[in-house]
Enzyme design. Structure first.
Site, PDB file in Angstrom:
ATOM      1  N   ILE A   1     -93.741  22.282  -6.503  1.00 37.06           N
ATOM      2  CA  ILE A   1     -93.751  22.078  -5.055  1.00 37.06           C
ATOM      3  C   ILE A   1     -92.545  22.754  -4.367  1.00 37.06           C
ATOM      4  O   ILE A   1     -92.617  23.078  -3.178  1.00 37.06           O
ATOM      5  CB  ILE A   1     -93.798  20.558  -4.765  1.00 37.06           C
ATOM      6  CG1 ILE A   1     -94.395  20.249  -3.421  1.00 37.06           C
ATOM      7  CG2 ILE A   1     -92.443  19.911  -4.932  1.00 37.06           C
ATOM      8  CD1 ILE A   1     -94.752  18.777  -3.238  1.00 37.06           C
TER       9      ILE A   1
ATOM     10  N   HIS B   1     -92.277  18.221 -19.180  1.00 35.78           N
ATOM     11  CA  HIS B   1     -92.854  19.417 -18.554  1.00 35.78           C
ATOM     12  C   HIS B   1     -92.020  20.642 -18.880  1.00 35.78           C
ATOM     13  O   HIS B   1     -90.810  20.542 -19.117  1.00 35.78           O
ATOM     14  CB  HIS B   1     -92.976  19.260 -17.034  1.00 35.78           C
ATOM     15  CG  HIS B   1     -91.689  18.898 -16.357  1.00 35.78           C
ATOM     16  ND1 HIS B   1     -91.201  17.609 -16.345  1.00 35.78           N
ATOM     17  CD2 HIS B   1     -90.787  19.645 -15.688  1.00 35.78           C
ATOM     18  CE1 HIS B   1     -90.064  17.571 -15.689  1.00 35.78           C
ATOM     19  NE2 HIS B   1     -89.773  18.801 -15.286  1.00 35.78           N
TER      20      HIS B   1
ATOM     21  N   HIS C   1     -91.104  24.349 -17.220  1.00 34.58           N
ATOM     22  CA  HIS C   1     -91.170  25.244 -16.060  1.00 34.58           C
ATOM     23  C   HIS C   1     -91.520  26.638 -16.570  1.00 34.58           C
ATOM     24  O   HIS C   1     -90.903  27.126 -17.526  1.00 34.58           O
ATOM     25  CB  HIS C   1     -89.802  25.343 -15.385  1.00 34.58           C
ATOM     26  CG  HIS C   1     -89.284  24.068 -14.811  1.00 34.58           C
ATOM     27  ND1 HIS C   1     -89.281  23.812 -13.469  1.00 34.58           N
ATOM     28  CD2 HIS C   1     -88.745  22.973 -15.404  1.00 34.58           C
ATOM     29  CE1 HIS C   1     -88.742  22.617 -13.245  1.00 34.58           C
ATOM     30  NE2 HIS C   1     -88.411  22.084 -14.401  1.00 34.58           N
TER      31      HIS C   1
HETATM   32  P1  5GP Z   1     -87.169  18.773 -13.448  1.00 28.30           P
HETATM   33  O1  5GP Z   1     -86.120  18.709 -12.364  1.00 28.30           O
HETATM   34  O2  5GP Z   1     -87.495  17.386 -13.961  1.00 28.30           O
HETATM   35  O3  5GP Z   1     -86.886  19.753 -14.551  1.00 28.30           O
HETATM   36  O4  5GP Z   1     -88.472  19.366 -12.759  1.00 28.30           O
HETATM   37  C1  5GP Z   1     -89.253  18.632 -11.882  1.00 28.30           C
HETATM   38  C2  5GP Z   1     -89.941  19.626 -10.977  1.00 28.30           C
HETATM   39  O5  5GP Z   1     -91.042  18.978 -10.385  1.00 28.30           O
HETATM   40  C3  5GP Z   1     -89.056  20.154  -9.840  1.00 28.30           C
HETATM   41  O6  5GP Z   1     -88.941  21.563  -9.936  1.00 28.30           O
HETATM   42  C4  5GP Z   1     -89.789  19.708  -8.574  1.00 28.30           C
HETATM   43  O7  5GP Z   1     -89.786  20.686  -7.560  1.00 28.30           O
HETATM   44  C5  5GP Z   1     -91.195  19.444  -9.069  1.00 28.30           C
HETATM   45  N1  5GP Z   1     -91.895  18.380  -8.352  1.00 28.30           N
HETATM   46  C6  5GP Z   1     -91.386  17.159  -8.010  1.00 28.30           C
HETATM   47  N2  5GP Z   1     -92.327  16.426  -7.398  1.00 28.30           N
HETATM   48  C7  5GP Z   1     -93.455  17.197  -7.358  1.00 28.30           C
HETATM   49  C8  5GP Z   1     -94.775  16.959  -6.836  1.00 28.30           C
HETATM   50  O8  5GP Z   1     -95.108  15.898  -6.311  1.00 28.30           O
HETATM   51  N3  5GP Z   1     -95.663  17.970  -6.986  1.00 28.30           N
HETATM   52  C9  5GP Z   1     -95.336  19.151  -7.589  1.00 28.30           C
HETATM   53  N4  5GP Z   1     -96.290  20.079  -7.668  1.00 28.30           N
HETATM   54  N5  5GP Z   1     -94.101  19.402  -8.092  1.00 28.30           N
HETATM   55  C10 5GP Z   1     -93.174  18.434  -7.973  1.00 28.30           C
END
Ligand code: 5GP
Ligand code: ZN
Length: 136
Positions: A33, A101, A103
């Protein structure tokens, strides 16, 4: 078992919207997002697990295969010059969503991403001591 409070479980269940780009029996991929570059996507297992410490080895493998599939599609469709795979495990490592997840970030020669730190220098003795800590 999926987690009722987890936003990525809600995306898997179709209870929250997402721009899905790929799916198979074990994984789904959708657009981040807040993309770091144009095309930045996330690959997740359908099954909930908190992060790399907890994810099942089968799901880890399925996510790796799906990430490769998506990386090659990014190369072919976007003409990107490279791809970064990134996983963050626990807040100290920048994890913000606690459903495992990966990226998948398409990279372009002129994109604005830069490494957030610079490599440290280490003496051979220090490397050997750290390696000894890690070995079985
Ligand atoms: P992290 O910070 O845990 O490595 O990655 C989480 C990712 O999820 C972030 O890059 C953030 O932008 C994305 N994200 C968070 N909430 C949502 C959402 O509701 N929908 C989508 N598509 N991405 C999200
Ligand atoms: Zn979840």
């Amino acid at each position: 078992m999926n987690d009722g409070d987890c936003i990525f479980c809600k995306i898997v269940a179709g209870e929250l919207p997402a721009e899905r780009v790929d799916e198979d029996g074990h994984t789904i991929a959708f657009m981040d997002i807040n993309p770091w570059t144009r095309g930045h996507a996330l690959v997740i297992p359908r099954e909930h697990s908190r992060n790399l410490y907890e994810v099942g080895e089968d799901d880890l493998g399925h996510v790796a295969v799906a990430s490769k599939r998506l990386a090659r599609r990014m190369r072919d469709r976007f003409g990107c010059h490279g791809v970064n795979l990134l996983n963050s495990c626990e807040p100290a490592a920048w994890q913000t969503v606690f459903h495992f997840h990966v990226h998948v970030i398409p990279r372009f020669r002129d994109d604005p991403l830069r490494l957030p730190g610079s490599p440290l220098k280490a003496e051979a003795a220090e490397l050997a001591a750290v390696a000894a800590e890690l070995r079985d």
